[in-house]
Scaffold this motif. Structure first.
Motif, short mmCIF file in Angstrom:
data_model
loop_
_atom_site.label_atom_id
_atom_site.label_comp_id
_atom_site.label_asym_id
_atom_site.label_seq_id
_atom_site.Cartn_x
_atom_site.Cartn_y
_atom_site.Cartn_z
N GLY A 193 -7.61 4.17 16.98
CA GLY A 193 -7.12 3.08 16.13
C GLY A 193 -7.78 1.72 16.30
O GLY A 193 -7.38 0.76 15.66
N GLU A 206 -7.74 -0.64 18.52
CA GLU A 206 -6.90 -1.78 18.89
C GLU A 206 -7.68 -2.85 19.66
O GLU A 206 -7.55 -4.04 19.38
CB GLU A 206 -5.72 -1.27 19.72
N ARG A 240 -10.96 -4.23 17.24
CA ARG A 240 -10.79 -4.66 15.84
C ARG A 240 -11.23 -6.11 15.61
O ARG A 240 -12.02 -6.39 14.72
CB ARG A 240 -9.34 -4.48 15.43
N GLY A 251 -2.20 4.99 7.03
CA GLY A 251 -1.10 4.34 7.75
C GLY A 251 -0.10 5.34 8.27
O GLY A 251 -0.20 6.55 8.03
N GLU A 252 0.83 4.82 9.00
CA GLU A 252 1.90 5.64 9.56
C GLU A 252 3.19 4.84 9.47
O GLU A 252 3.19 3.64 9.75
CB GLU A 252 1.58 5.94 11.03
N ASP A 305 2.78 10.13 7.38
CA ASP A 305 1.36 9.77 7.26
C ASP A 305 1.17 9.27 5.82
O ASP A 305 1.59 9.92 4.88
CB ASP A 305 0.50 11.01 7.53
N GLU A 343 3.80 0.37 0.29
CA GLU A 343 4.43 -0.48 1.31
C GLU A 343 5.69 -1.14 0.74
O GLU A 343 6.70 -1.26 1.42
CB GLU A 343 3.43 -1.51 1.82
N GLY A 381 6.42 0.32 10.44
CA GLY A 381 5.03 0.74 10.21
C GLY A 381 4.56 0.46 8.81
O GLY A 381 5.21 -0.25 8.03
N PHE A 410 0.54 0.63 6.39
CA PHE A 410 -0.90 0.93 6.45
C PHE A 410 -1.56 0.16 7.59
O PHE A 410 -1.26 -1.02 7.81
CB PHE A 410 -1.57 0.59 5.12
N ASP A 411 -2.44 0.84 8.30
CA ASP A 411 -3.14 0.24 9.41
C ASP A 411 -4.57 -0.11 9.00
O ASP A 411 -5.12 -1.15 9.35
CB ASP A 411 -3.15 1.23 10.57
N ARG A 412 -5.21 0.81 8.25
CA ARG A 412 -6.54 0.55 7.71
C ARG A 412 -6.43 0.61 6.19
O ARG A 412 -6.00 1.61 5.63
CB ARG A 412 -7.54 1.59 8.21
N LEU A 416 -12.09 -1.34 7.82
CA LEU A 416 -11.76 -2.70 8.26
C LEU A 416 -12.77 -3.71 7.73
O LEU A 416 -12.40 -4.79 7.30
CB LEU A 416 -11.72 -2.76 9.80
#
Ligand SMILES: [Zn+2]
Length: 385
Positions: free
Chosen positions: A157, A159, A162, A196-197, A265, A278, A297, A299-301, A340
């Motif tokens: 991920g 972290e 980034r 995302g998660e 997911d 979201e 949680g 989306f992360d990317r 990213l």
């Protein structure tokens, strides 16, 4: 085009380098570097740093508290214009625990090279290394500073990397990601889904299922109703998927459960769809009276939309053609650090690394013959961006 910047000249110089490339790849693969084992990853960072140092370029080891050191290599050509930079991005961590080499040794057979992390993505680092060699030996037209960034935690991920990679990307005019190509045709990744998660947590009220069912609030029933709702958000033709991958809750059949959770997911091809999901997540409300709902949680990317790679892909196609090669493109369902940098609005081209298959599996391999070709493509892109 000056003679030293002609893609074919670079390719001709790189093809006889294949045995050296394979030797370097063996060194990298045989130094295991799982994302979650700092000590092992740090050793690998030093092995990779030593190879780059041989090129007489500044190499920095950026030490991390819990992860392997990130590696930053800076190449400033004699004719460099100020404030103009290209970023070559990748990671040296792998998904394989230390000791995997014993079951999955580095080996070559029928033109393929096997070993943990060979395809994802140590061969990509080797290709970038030799692309720099080619630029230094025969390239003449480079006018931009190149930063090569090899991180230690992409597989878990990013972290710790980034901020660093986003800062380097922002300084640049383009980002070239050395993640593996898609499949044996070597397709470049011109778009990637955002990933995302999320977690849906339900608090109900426990009670005896036989003696006092009216006093209970069944958390599992509630989470099931929420799952039925999020299932409707799937739109596979649009590239939107919501997968409930885990559910948990309850203790015994005769107890009304007071707790349940589901883990989702999330994937989307477009930024607008990511935002919509979201918003829908935040809008979930309990169905059963007395149930409490918490949603965590998202989306992360963000999605890497094709628009961010359109021009670079076109350039890559033209350069490949001058080497007598054809390249194709694909959309990847998985995210990478390319998501990213693309999300920052920086032109990004992904999947420039090794040609092969079987990432994250015992069958992982690369096609040896493609290594000089891909190195030449990268060198050409750097000379013409
Ligand atoms: Zn990777």
């Amino acid at each position: 085009m000056q003679p030293g910047s002609e893609p074919k000249t670079l390719l001709d110089w790189l093809v006889p380098q294949l045995p050296n490339m394979l030797r370097t790849l063996e060194t990298f693969v045989c130094t295991e570097s799982p994302s979650t084992e700092k000590a092992a990853a740090d050793v690998c960072a030093r092995v990779i740093a030593a190879e780059w140092s041989k090129r007489g370029v500044p190499v920095e080891l950026l030490e991390q508290k819990n992860r392997g050191a990130h590696l930053r290599v800076t190449y400033v050509p004699a004719k460099a214009k100020p404030r103009s930079q290209l970023l070559v991005l990748g990671h040296y961590d792998t998904v394989y625990a230390s000791g995997t080499l014993a079951k999955m040794p580095f080996r070559t057979a029928a033109g393929r090279v096997y070993g943990p992390g060979s395809f994802d993505m140590k061969a990509g680092i080797v290709q970038a290394l030799f692309a720099l060699d080619a630029i230094q030996q025969v390239g003449t037209a480079l006018t931009k500073k190149i930063v090569f960034l090899w991180t230690s935690d992409e597989e878990i991920g990013s972290e710790s990397s980034r901020k660093l990679l986003e800062a380097e990307a922002k300084r640049g005019d383009a980002v070239f990601v050395l993640e593996p190509a898609l499949g044996t045709k070597g397709l470049l990744k011109t778009a990637r889904k955002g990933v995302g998660e999320a977690e849906i947590i339900v608090q109900g009220r426990a009670s005896h299922a036989g003696l006092a069912p009216e006093k209970g609030v069944n958390a599992i029933h509630e989470v099931a109703l929420q799952i039925a709702r999020v299932k409707e958000w799937n739109d596979l033709p649009r590239g939107v998927s919501v997968n409930v991958g885990q559910v948990a809750g309850g203790t015994r059949p005769n107890v009304i459960p007071d707790h349940a959770r589901a883990v989702l997911d999330l994937r989307a091809l477009r930024v607008a769809d990511m935002r919509k999901i979201e918003k829908q997540l935040r809008g979930l409300r309990p169905v059963l009276p007395g149930a409490k709902l918490t949603v965590r949680g998202g989306f992360d990317r963000a999605p890497f939309e094709r628009e961010q790679s359109r021009e670079l892909f076109q350039r890559a196609t033209e350069l490949a053609k001058r080497m007598g090669l054809t390249i194709g493109e694909a959309t990847a369902g998985g995210g990478s650090d390319g998501n990213l940098t693309a999300a920052l609005g920086i032109p990004t081209l992904d999947g420039l690394g090794a040609v092969g298959d079987g990432a994250h599996s015992p069958a992982e391999y690369i096609v040896a013959r493609a290594m000089p070709q891909r190195a030449a493509l990268l060198a050409s892109l750097l000379l013409h961006s």
